[in-house]
Write a protein that holds these residues in place. Structure first.
Motif, PDB file in Angstrom:
ATOM      1  N   ARG A   1      49.079   2.459  15.675  1.00  0.00           N
ATOM      2  CA  ARG A   1      47.740   3.167  15.701  1.00  0.00           C
ATOM      3  C   ARG A   1      46.695   2.806  15.215  1.00  0.00           C
ATOM      4  NH1 ARG A   1      48.330   8.989  15.751  1.00  0.00           N
ATOM      5  NH2 ARG A   1      47.416   8.672  13.656  1.00  0.00           N
ATOM      6  N   ARG A   2      46.856   2.358  13.975  1.00  0.00           N
ATOM      7  CA  ARG A   2      45.816   2.753  12.510  1.00  0.00           C
ATOM      8  C   ARG A   2      45.104   1.010  13.085  1.00  0.00           C
ATOM      9  NH1 ARG A   2      41.295   4.329  10.471  1.00  0.00           N
ATOM     10  NH2 ARG A   2      40.903   3.215   9.262  1.00  0.00           N
ATOM     11  N   SER A   3      46.137  -0.139  13.066  1.00  0.00           N
ATOM     12  CA  SER A   3      45.309  -1.232  13.783  1.00  0.00           C
ATOM     13  C   SER A   3      44.600  -0.958  14.479  1.00  0.00           C
ATOM     14  CB  SER A   3      46.382  -2.056  13.996  1.00  0.00           C
ATOM     15  OG  SER A   3      47.833  -2.571  12.432  1.00  0.00           O
ATOM     16  N   GLN A   4      45.041  -0.876  16.206  1.00  0.00           N
ATOM     17  CA  GLN A   4      43.894  -0.474  17.295  1.00  0.00           C
ATOM     18  C   GLN A   4      42.790   0.168  17.059  1.00  0.00           C
ATOM     19  OE1 GLN A   4      46.902   1.069  20.010  1.00  0.00           O
ATOM     20  NE2 GLN A   4      47.613  -0.378  20.635  1.00  0.00           N
ATOM     21  N   GLN A   5      42.739   1.165  16.142  1.00  0.00           N
ATOM     22  CA  GLN A   5      41.467   2.080  15.557  1.00  0.00           C
ATOM     23  C   GLN A   5      40.559   1.202  15.094  1.00  0.00           C
ATOM     24  OE1 GLN A   5      42.973   5.557  13.587  1.00  0.00           O
ATOM     25  NE2 GLN A   5      43.518   7.067  15.394  1.00  0.00           N
ATOM     26  N   VAL A   6      41.567   0.428  13.783  1.00  0.00           N
ATOM     27  CA  VAL A   6      40.899  -1.040  13.322  1.00  0.00           C
ATOM     28  C   VAL A   6      39.565  -1.789  13.399  1.00  0.00           C
ATOM     29  CG1 VAL A   6      40.223  -1.854  11.290  1.00  0.00           C
ATOM     30  CG2 VAL A   6      41.850  -0.021  10.604  1.00  0.00           C
TER      31      VAL A   6
ATOM     32  N   ALA B   1      35.746   0.995   6.381  1.00  0.00           N
ATOM     33  CA  ALA B   1      34.554  -0.215   5.577  1.00  0.00           C
ATOM     34  C   ALA B   1      35.165  -1.525   5.075  1.00  0.00           C
ATOM     35  CB  ALA B   1      33.860   0.667   4.359  1.00  0.00           C
ATOM     36  N   HIS B   2      36.394  -1.505   5.527  1.00  0.00           N
ATOM     37  CA  HIS B   2      36.712  -3.096   5.353  1.00  0.00           C
ATOM     38  C   HIS B   2      36.007  -4.274   7.074  1.00  0.00           C
ATOM     39  CE1 HIS B   2      40.039  -2.110   3.304  1.00  0.00           C
ATOM     40  NE2 HIS B   2      40.143  -0.682   3.460  1.00  0.00           N
ATOM     41  N   ALA B   3      35.501  -5.183   6.270  1.00  0.00           N
ATOM     42  CA  ALA B   3      34.934  -6.035   6.689  1.00  0.00           C
ATOM     43  C   ALA B   3      36.115  -6.826   7.233  1.00  0.00           C
ATOM     44  CB  ALA B   3      34.161  -7.245   5.268  1.00  0.00           C
ATOM     45  N   PRO B   4      35.320  -7.305   8.698  1.00  0.00           N
ATOM     46  CA  PRO B   4      36.320  -7.476   9.954  1.00  0.00           C
ATOM     47  C   PRO B   4      37.218  -9.132   9.671  1.00  0.00           C
ATOM     48  CG  PRO B   4      33.814  -6.580  11.173  1.00  0.00           C
ATOM     49  CD  PRO B   4      34.229  -7.011   9.973  1.00  0.00           C
ATOM     50  N   ALA B   5      38.045  -8.781   9.163  1.00  0.00           N
ATOM     51  CA  ALA B   5      39.410  -9.889   9.631  1.00  0.00           C
ATOM     52  C   ALA B   5      40.119  -9.728  10.652  1.00  0.00           C
ATOM     53  CB  ALA B   5      39.666  -9.844   8.506  1.00  0.00           C
ATOM     54  N   ARG B   6      40.565  -9.759  11.635  1.00  0.00           N
ATOM     55  CA  ARG B   6      41.064 -10.026  12.538  1.00  0.00           C
ATOM     56  C   ARG B   6      42.570 -10.394  12.072  1.00  0.00           C
ATOM     57  NH1 ARG B   6      36.439  -8.541  15.533  1.00  0.00           N
ATOM     58  NH2 ARG B   6      36.711  -7.229  16.814  1.00  0.00           N
ATOM     59  N   GLY B   7      42.828 -11.882  11.303  1.00  0.00           N
ATOM     60  CA  GLY B   7      44.059 -12.478  11.884  1.00  0.00           C
ATOM     61  C   GLY B   7      44.483 -11.543  10.284  1.00  0.00           C
ATOM     62  N   LYS B   8      44.065 -11.182   9.085  1.00  0.00           N
ATOM     63  CA  LYS B   8      44.458 -10.487   7.397  1.00  0.00           C
ATOM     64  C   LYS B   8      44.874  -9.446   8.326  1.00  0.00           C
ATOM     65  CE  LYS B   8      43.829  -8.875   3.168  1.00  0.00           C
ATOM     66  NZ  LYS B   8      42.727  -7.521   2.640  1.00  0.00           N
ATOM     67  N   LEU B   9      44.125  -8.655   9.388  1.00  0.00           N
ATOM     68  CA  LEU B   9      45.233  -7.111   9.951  1.00  0.00           C
ATOM     69  C   LEU B   9      46.274  -7.580  10.577  1.00  0.00           C
ATOM     70  CD1 LEU B   9      44.772  -4.049  10.867  1.00  0.00           C
ATOM     71  CD2 LEU B   9      43.645  -5.386  13.092  1.00  0.00           C
ATOM     72  N   THR B  10      46.300  -8.638  12.441  1.00  0.00           N
ATOM     73  CA  THR B  10      47.353  -9.109  12.255  1.00  0.00           C
ATOM     74  C   THR B  10      48.802  -9.818  11.773  1.00  0.00           C
ATOM     75  OG1 THR B  10      45.388 -10.073  14.768  1.00  0.00           O
ATOM     76  CG2 THR B  10      48.047 -10.593  14.379  1.00  0.00           C
ATOM     77  N   ALA B  11      48.068  -9.781  10.379  1.00  0.00           N
ATOM     78  CA  ALA B  11      49.085 -10.423   9.924  1.00  0.00           C
ATOM     79  C   ALA B  11      49.659  -8.942   9.254  1.00  0.00           C
ATOM     80  CB  ALA B  11      49.375 -11.648   8.540  1.00  0.00           C
ATOM     81  N   GLU B  12      49.108  -8.511   8.503  1.00  0.00           N
ATOM     82  CA  GLU B  12      49.492  -6.552   7.761  1.00  0.00           C
ATOM     83  C   GLU B  12      50.233  -6.495   8.769  1.00  0.00           C
ATOM     84  OE1 GLU B  12      46.412  -5.342   6.185  1.00  0.00           O
ATOM     85  OE2 GLU B  12      46.491  -6.340   4.522  1.00  0.00           O
ATOM     86  N   ALA B  13      50.132  -6.082   9.968  1.00  0.00           N
ATOM     87  CA  ALA B  13      50.859  -5.400  10.949  1.00  0.00           C
ATOM     88  C   ALA B  13      51.991  -5.453  11.478  1.00  0.00           C
ATOM     89  CB  ALA B  13      49.577  -5.017  12.355  1.00  0.00           C
ATOM     90  N   GLY B  14      51.960  -7.829  11.727  1.00  0.00           N
ATOM     91  CA  GLY B  14      53.533  -8.905  11.574  1.00  0.00           C
ATOM     92  C   GLY B  14      53.987  -7.907  11.433  1.00  0.00           C
TER      93      GLY B  14
END
Length: 153
Positions: free
Chosen positions: A25-30, A108-121
């Motif tokens: 849910r948080r990954s989707q929100q961000v 306030a986190h700068a866009p970093a989709r790869g990092k977000l995906t890796a953390e959630a994954g």
């Protein structure tokens, strides 16, 4: 006694499943905030830290920031975010990303989709392995109690 070997793993599975739900849910929100294209200048109102652990476990410290910004419609929004940069201090101005329908879920986190995906994954993989371990434990406990039943009069 036998019920304990079933109840505890099922409770742990429920807790870890809830954690996985929160991560998704948080990954989707961000991601929604980043994808919206809406940004605003926000002021950092407050910073503070929380700690968890201690005793026989590792101590973990999380830095939190409280931000306030105004949407394009003129609505003032205040939100809190954990794991922010240590270089942002009270009074600093930062760029926040938000979705028009839910500006309170800004980041306030700068866009970093790869990092977000890796953390959630990684978190979801951990949750999956933990759940699999619990299921194997329940299966082994069931087989053990079934085998013991064969030897009891």
């Amino acid at each position: 006694m036998e019920a304990l070997f079933y109840a505890v793993p099922v409770l742990l599975i429920a807790l870890v499943s809830f954690l996985a739900f929160k991560v998704i849910r948080r990954s989707q929100q961000v991601n929604s905030a980043w994808s919206s294209g809406l940004t605003a200048e926000a002021r950092c109102l407050r910073t503070y830290t929380t700690t968890s652990g201690g005793g026989d476990t590792m101590v973990s410290t999380t830095l939190h920031h409280v931000y306030e910004f105004m949407t394009r419609e003129g609505r003032t929004v205040r939100f809190e975010e954990g794991n922010g940069p240590g270089t942002t201090l009270e009074g600093d101005i930062v760029t926040v990303y938000y979705a028009a329908d839910h500006p309170e879920r800004a980041t306030a986190h700068a866009p970093a989709r790869g990092k977000l995906t890796a953390e959630a994954g990684c978190m979801l993989a951990f949750c999956g392995v933990f759940i699999a371990f619990c299921l194997v434990f329940v299966f082994v406990a069931h087989e053990m109690f079934s085998a013991m039943g064969d030897f009891l009069p």
